[in-house]
Write a protein that holds these residues in place. Structure first.
Motif, short mmCIF file in Angstrom:
data_model
loop_
_atom_site.label_atom_id
_atom_site.label_comp_id
_atom_site.label_asym_id
_atom_site.label_seq_id
_atom_site.Cartn_x
_atom_site.Cartn_y
_atom_site.Cartn_z
N ARG A 25 0.79 -1.09 0.12
CA ARG A 25 -0.49 0.14 -0.42
C ARG A 25 0.91 1.39 -0.92
N ALA A 26 2.21 0.96 0.86
CA ALA A 26 2.58 1.87 0.43
C ALA A 26 3.77 2.56 -0.47
N LYS A 27 4.46 1.47 -0.58
CA LYS A 27 5.09 1.62 -1.62
C LYS A 27 4.91 1.06 -2.97
N HIS A 28 3.67 0.33 -3.38
CA HIS A 28 2.65 -0.37 -4.84
C HIS A 28 1.77 -0.27 -4.15
N PRO A 29 1.08 1.16 -4.71
CA PRO A 29 -0.47 1.69 -4.25
C PRO A 29 -1.42 0.92 -5.39
N ALA A 30 -0.74 0.92 -6.44
CA ALA A 30 -1.64 0.33 -7.73
C ALA A 30 -1.75 -0.99 -7.50
N ARG A 147 0.94 11.20 -6.53
CA ARG A 147 2.48 10.47 -5.57
C ARG A 147 3.21 10.63 -6.40
N ARG A 148 2.70 8.87 -7.96
CA ARG A 148 3.70 8.43 -8.75
C ARG A 148 2.90 8.51 -9.61
N VAL A 149 3.31 9.64 -10.85
CA VAL A 149 2.84 9.51 -12.02
C VAL A 149 2.54 8.35 -12.66
N ARG A 150 1.49 8.06 -13.74
CA ARG A 150 1.80 6.47 -14.59
C ARG A 150 0.38 7.71 -15.56
N MET A 151 0.79 7.64 -16.77
CA MET A 151 -0.36 8.06 -17.59
C MET A 151 -1.40 6.96 -18.09
N ILE A 385 1.02 24.04 -2.59
CA ILE A 385 1.69 22.81 -3.67
C ILE A 385 3.19 23.24 -2.41
N ALA A 386 3.58 21.54 -2.47
CA ALA A 386 4.41 21.15 -1.98
C ALA A 386 5.67 21.36 -2.53
N PRO A 387 7.11 21.78 -2.34
CA PRO A 387 8.27 21.78 -2.49
C PRO A 387 8.45 20.40 -3.40
N GLU A 388 8.14 19.34 -2.48
CA GLU A 388 8.54 18.08 -2.45
C GLU A 388 8.05 17.53 -3.91
N ARG A 389 6.90 18.72 -4.41
CA ARG A 389 5.96 17.86 -5.21
C ARG A 389 5.87 18.08 -6.46
N PRO A 390 7.60 18.10 -7.30
CA PRO A 390 7.48 19.13 -7.77
C PRO A 390 7.05 18.18 -9.82
N GLY A 391 6.27 19.12 -10.36
CA GLY A 391 5.52 18.77 -11.58
C GLY A 391 4.19 18.84 -11.02
N LEU A 392 3.27 18.95 -10.08
CA LEU A 392 2.22 19.29 -9.84
C LEU A 392 1.41 20.53 -10.23
N ALA A 393 0.82 21.17 -10.38
CA ALA A 393 -0.14 22.45 -10.57
C ALA A 393 -1.58 22.19 -10.89
N ILE A 405 -3.09 18.67 -11.30
CA ILE A 405 -2.58 17.93 -12.13
C ILE A 405 -1.28 17.38 -12.12
N ARG A 406 -0.61 16.56 -12.57
CA ARG A 406 0.99 16.36 -12.57
C ARG A 406 1.56 15.45 -13.41
N THR A 407 2.60 16.45 -13.61
CA THR A 407 3.72 16.48 -15.29
C THR A 407 4.48 14.83 -14.92
N PRO A 408 3.96 13.46 -15.48
CA PRO A 408 5.45 12.77 -15.13
C PRO A 408 6.33 12.86 -15.51
N TYR A 409 7.24 12.38 -15.16
CA TYR A 409 9.01 12.31 -15.32
C TYR A 409 9.13 11.99 -17.15
N LEU A 410 10.04 13.27 -17.42
CA LEU A 410 10.87 12.45 -19.02
C LEU A 410 11.95 13.89 -19.05
N SER A 411 13.00 13.18 -19.41
CA SER A 411 14.40 12.99 -19.47
C SER A 411 14.35 14.22 -21.14
N LEU A 412 15.37 15.43 -20.47
CA LEU A 412 15.85 16.49 -21.23
C LEU A 412 16.82 15.10 -22.45
#
Length: 458
Positions: A25-30, A147-151, A385-393, A405-412
């Motif tokens: 529940r804590a590490k793998h909520p899905a 918390r952990r975005v999965r599109m 919005i907390a600084p610990e959650r970048p991408g949250l808007a 909303i929250r944007t998932p991570y995408l490397s440059l």
């Protein structure tokens, strides 16, 4: 002694199972929701649906025919009737239930009771949407999907449509330029604003569209996407040269539309148009998306000459925002702060930007600049919005609706590679050739020399 041994033998696996469920529940909520949360919530909903609706005040008095039938056939008390419930449709993130409203009910009644329904059924959140008059859809979200975005795999794709983030109700947030042509995106440093912009560029790169950038930070944000850009200005001086060219391109497109209209009494309706999307495919110019990063840099002045240049650039941006939609020119304006203190024309330009996305900001005034004039109740959500959650808007538009909303991570590197692979899709726009950025040549990776064994000879 034997009873204690049996208890230990039984309690060990139960404790391990409980600990494993807590860890999942804590590490793998899905995974936890699919295996544990979904069955438990379904049973809880089915067993308590009537009583929960009655406790929340969402029931109505039964009809006279129902009262007579109950009294004639049974001796039990006639209870209020809950809304008629459809089948429960499980999803990877929660449940969906369709309800038919009873006479006298409205969707606002269910929206007001969403928090009580959430606690009664043990889910993370409950959202209410109207399907049609008299029918609402309850979307139960089992865990915090931000918390952990999965599109989701099935997201709306199409011309000028980019699924760029995930909403808090587990639906994709799609940036549709045909529906919302211009947008303002604000966010402080390390708030995720650059990640949002990165997703937009990578999503538009494989499409038939011209990408134009103004990046006054010497191009550090948009330069990695140079292979896919049709034009790039890296300082206010270059931007002052680029914007008049875009305005001239817009005016040329209006001349093309006007020449193609030819409205006569016998002209078919499908041949009459007021924008480029009504033109035939072979005559339609390619749409242009203009990205402006750190828009405040265009407003800052140091001398009288800079002030004149600033006024010209702001006027051209306002013209593009007011008239560009029909010509297929769309604006994506980004910055850390955007308000009247920037100077003349800032408020007028902001009023033309229909969409608003506000990431974490440094003060409440910045959030009010982005959302205060369209959704005042969303300002507090943006400030929390907390600084610990970048991408949250917080995303909203001029209709007054808003959501987190929250944007998932995408490397440059991945975004830049997408632009390199789509470099052949850069359209031929003669007016922008002078501003085409230089694409650095990638170094050729040479393989390590292979040393073959020397033959043995006499």
């Amino acid at each position: 002694m034997s009873d204690l041994t049996t208890l230990l033998e039984v309690g060990g696996p139960v404790a391990a199972l409980g600990g494993g469920a807590a860890y999942a529940r804590a590490k793998h909520p899905a995974a936890y929701w699919s295996t544990v949360g979904l069955p438990v919530s379904t049973v809880r909903l089915l067993s308590s649906y009537g009583s929960v609706m009655e406790a929340c005040g969402l029931t109505v008095a039964p009809s006279r025919l129902r009262v007579l039938a109950v009294k004639a056939m049974t001796q039990r008390e006639v209870r209020p009737v809950p809304p008629r419930r459809g089948i429960i449709r499980p999803t990877t993130t929660g449940l969906r239930i369709r309800l038919r409203l009873a006479p006298g009910q409205e969707p606002a009644d269910f929206a007001a009771s969403a928090e009580r329904l959430r606690h009664a059924w043990g889910v993370h959140a409950v959202y209410v949407t109207t399907v049609k008059p008299g029918v609402v859809d309850l979307r139960l979200v089992g865990y915090d999907v931000l918390r952990r975005v999965r599109m989701p795999r099935k997201a709306a794709h199409g011309p000028l449509k980019v699924p760029v983030a995930l909403r808090e109700d587990a639906t994709p947030f799609v940036r549709d330029y045909r529906t919302i042509p211009h947008q303002l995106t604000l966010g402080a440093t390390l708030s995720g604003k650059s990640m949002y912009l990165r997703h937009l560029v990578a999503g538009l790169a494989p499409q038939s569209v011209a990408l134009v950038g103004i990046d006054c930070k010497r191009g550090v944000e948009l330069a990695p996407f140079a292979p896919r850009l049709s034009a790039l200005a890296t300082d206010p001086e270059q931007a002052a040269e680029l914007l008049p060219v875009l305005v001239n391109e817009m005016e040329d497109r209006y001349d093309l539309i006007k020449a193609r209209q030819g409205i006569t009494p016998g002209t078919p309706d499908e041949e009459i148009t007021s924008d480029i999307w009504g033109l035939p495919d072979h005559e339609r110019p390619v749409p242009i998306v203009l990205f402006v990063d750190e828009v405040a840099e265009l407003f800052l002045v140091a001398t009288k000459k800079d002030e004149e240049r600033r006024d010209e650039m702001v006027t051209q941006l306002i013209r593009l925002a007011q008239l560009g939609r029909a010509a297929g020119i769309y604006l994506e304006v980004c910055g850390q702060r955007f308000g009247a203190e920037l100077g003349k024309g800032a408020t007028m330009l902001r009023a033309q930007l229909t969409g608003r996305v506000c990431h974490r900001v440094n003060d409440e005034a910045s959030a009010k600049m982005a959302l205060g004039d369209i959704a005042p109740e969303a300002v507090q959500a943006a400030c929390s919005i907390a600084p610990e959650r970048p991408g949250l808007a917080v995303a909203g538009d001029t209709s007054g609706g808003w959501s987190r909303i929250r944007t998932p991570y995408l490397s440059l590197g991945d975004a830049a590679e997408t632009c390199r692979e789509s470099a052949h899709l850069v359209p031929d726009l003669p007016a922008l050739k002078f501003f085409r950025p230089d694409v650095p040549v990638r170094p050729v990776e040479t393989a390590a020399p292979v040393f073959l064994p020397r033959p043995v000879t006499d």
